[in-house]
Enzyme design. Structure first.
Site: not given
Length: 230
Positions: A137, A204
């Site tokens: 993010q 990730h």
């Protein structure tokens, strides 16, 4: 309805997988503080030549999270602790999971927060070279804030590194309104968020090696191209 579905997906993903790598968290603690506010706490009389502004990933601790301390350590080794300020994005940037589903991958308040840090750096230390970064993010946040900056400030950002860029597909691996040669995107094979999904898979969570080597090396190279090798 779409926002609710995406938020539900993010919540389910969070319950199934950790949002960070425990080894990376340990390394971050060993390297030092996961919160740095050098820019906010500094004054114009003590400006450094380089200012690094970084946005952590969702749910990460402090304002540097797991990857920021590694980059900071490398920058301080290259430029000296008296040569660089490290500033994480905190304040209105809460790094909550649900904000990933917003149109720009983070909240408007978070974008304003990071914009304010760039503006503060420019006002407080107009001769400093700026560099930036973000993870997950935080990568979307860094991209959005740089895109929205006044061009005069944006031109001072010598380099930006993005890890697990949640807007990678949508922005075609770039930051809008910002030179591609100043941008380095790290997207592991199998990291689904880099291909337009908000599903967190193991790749990730594996950007530690990039934060220790290639990412700071890229930033150091870009700074030296502007300021010289001293």
């Amino acid at each position: 309805m779409k926002f609710f579905a995406l938020t539900t997906l993010l919540a389910a993903t969070a319950s199934a997988l950790p949002t960070s790598n425990p080894a990376q968290e340990l390394e971050a603690r060993q390297l030092g503080r996961t919160t740095r506010d050098d820019l906010i706490n500094g004054n114009s009389a003590s400006c450094r030549d380089v200012i690094f502004i970084y946005a952590r990933g969702s749910t990460e601790t402090g304002n540097l999270g797991t990857l920021g301390p590694s980059i900071a350590s490398n920058l301080e080794s290259a430029f000296g602790k008296d040569g660089v300020w490290i500033q994480g994005v905190g304040g209105a940037y809460r790094a909550t999971l649900g904000d990933n589903a917003l149109p720009r991958g983070t909240s408007s308040a978070a974008i304003r927060e990071m914009l304010g840090l760039f503006q503060q750096a420019n006002t407080k230390c107009p001769d400093a070279t700026l560099i930036a970064g973000g993870y997950s993010q935080g990568a979307a946040l860094a991209a959005a804030s740089i895109e929205d900056l006044d061009s005069a400030i944006r031109d001072k950002i010598a380099g930006t590194v993005l890890f697990g860029y949640t807007k990678n597909l949508q922005n075609r691996g770039r930051i809008p309104n910002y030179p591609a040669d100043r941008t380095k995107v790290f997207c592991n094979t199998g990291d689904l968020v880099c291909t337009g999904s908000l599903i967190v898979a193991a790749p990730h969570l594996a950007y530690g090696p990039d934060a220790r080597g290639p990412a700071p090396e890229f930033l150091i190279e870009k700074v030296r191209a502007v300021r010289g090798s001293a």
